[in-house]
Design a protein around this motif. Structure first.
Motif, PDB file in Angstrom:
ATOM      1  N   GLU A  26       0.831  -1.204   0.000  1.00 24.94           N
ATOM      2  CA  GLU A  26       0.000   0.000   0.000  1.00 24.94           C
ATOM      3  C   GLU A  26       0.866   1.255   0.000  1.00 24.94           C
ATOM      4  O   GLU A  26       0.540   2.245  -0.650  1.00 24.94           O
ATOM      5  N   GLY A  30       0.653   0.947  -4.166  1.00 25.48           N
ATOM      6  CA  GLY A  30      -0.660   1.496  -3.842  1.00 25.48           C
ATOM      7  C   GLY A  30      -0.644   3.015  -3.794  1.00 25.48           C
ATOM      8  O   GLY A  30      -1.549   3.677  -4.296  1.00 25.48           O
ATOM      9  N   GLY A  34      -2.599   5.203  -6.458  1.00 27.77           N
ATOM     10  CA  GLY A  34      -3.615   6.048  -5.838  1.00 27.77           C
ATOM     11  C   GLY A  34      -3.433   7.505  -6.216  1.00 27.77           C
ATOM     12  O   GLY A  34      -4.398   8.207  -6.545  1.00 27.77           O
ATOM     13  N   CYS A  35      -2.199   7.954  -6.186  1.00 26.94           N
ATOM     14  CA  CYS A  35      -1.894   9.342  -6.554  1.00 26.94           C
ATOM     15  C   CYS A  35      -2.205   9.593  -8.026  1.00 26.94           C
ATOM     16  O   CYS A  35      -2.813  10.604  -8.369  1.00 26.94           O
ATOM     17  N   CYS A  37      -4.315   8.057 -10.013  1.00 27.62           N
ATOM     18  CA  CYS A  37      -5.766   8.076 -10.253  1.00 27.62           C
ATOM     19  C   CYS A  37      -6.406   9.346  -9.699  1.00 27.62           C
ATOM     20  O   CYS A  37      -7.273   9.943 -10.337  1.00 27.62           O
ATOM     21  N   GLU A  52     -11.513  11.203  -4.132  1.00 25.02           N
ATOM     22  CA  GLU A  52     -11.223  10.257  -3.050  1.00 25.02           C
ATOM     23  C   GLU A  52     -11.503   8.820  -3.494  1.00 25.02           C
ATOM     24  O   GLU A  52     -10.730   7.907  -3.197  1.00 25.02           O
ATOM     25  N   ARG A  55      -8.769   7.746  -5.784  1.00 24.98           N
ATOM     26  CA  ARG A  55      -7.557   7.454  -5.006  1.00 24.98           C
ATOM     27  C   ARG A  55      -7.662   6.081  -4.346  1.00 24.98           C
ATOM     28  O   ARG A  55      -6.721   5.285  -4.399  1.00 24.98           O
ATOM     29  N   ASP A  56      -8.803   5.782  -3.765  1.00 28.53           N
ATOM     30  CA  ASP A  56      -9.006   4.476  -3.141  1.00 28.53           C
ATOM     31  C   ASP A  56      -8.917   3.348  -4.168  1.00 28.53           C
ATOM     32  O   ASP A  56      -8.317   2.307  -3.914  1.00 28.53           O
ATOM     33  N   GLY A  58      -7.264   3.418  -7.025  1.00 29.86           N
ATOM     34  CA  GLY A  58      -5.862   3.297  -7.425  1.00 29.86           C
ATOM     35  C   GLY A  58      -5.024   2.599  -6.371  1.00 29.86           C
ATOM     36  O   GLY A  58      -4.147   1.786  -6.694  1.00 29.86           O
ATOM     37  N   ARG A  59      -5.298   2.890  -5.113  1.00 28.07           N
ATOM     38  CA  ARG A  59      -4.561   2.242  -4.018  1.00 28.07           C
ATOM     39  C   ARG A  59      -4.794   0.736  -4.044  1.00 28.07           C
ATOM     40  O   ARG A  59      -3.864  -0.057  -3.962  1.00 28.07           O
ATOM     41  N   CYS A  60      -6.043   0.334  -4.192  1.00 34.11           N
ATOM     42  CA  CYS A  60      -6.362  -1.101  -4.244  1.00 34.11           C
ATOM     43  C   CYS A  60      -5.763  -1.758  -5.491  1.00 34.11           C
ATOM     44  O   CYS A  60      -5.238  -2.880  -5.423  1.00 34.11           O
TER      45      CYS A  60
END
Length: 74
Positions: A26, A30, A34-35, A37, A52, A55-56, A58-60
């Motif tokens: 992550e 991640g 996230g950044c 996206c 938000e 970002r979530d 992209g992190r996943c």
């Protein structure tokens, strides 16, 4: 940078726990995805809630990619 630092440190350890690994993923891929996206949403003029969510997502996506791409997972 924290995730990359953890990843390098893991190379010298015999065992890495699942929670440690996911935390590293992550903080590494991640965070990058996230950044990326979130920035796409910001540049497109999306609302804060949408940014938000991007970002979530992209992190996943980054964590999933790291898990598949990592040689330790093969």
């Amino acid at each position: 940078m924290a995730g990359q630092s953890q990843d390098i440190a893991f190379e010298t350890r015999g065992r890495v726990g699942v929670d440690e690994y996911l935390d590293m993923a992550e903080g590494k891929t991640g965070a990058l995805m996230g950044c990326a996206c979130a920035l796409g949403g910001v540049l497109a003029g999306a609302a804060c809630e949408r940014v938000e969510g991007l970002r979530d997502f992209g992190r996943c996506l980054g964590v999933a990619f790291q898990c598949v791409d990592d040689p330790a997972g093969r």
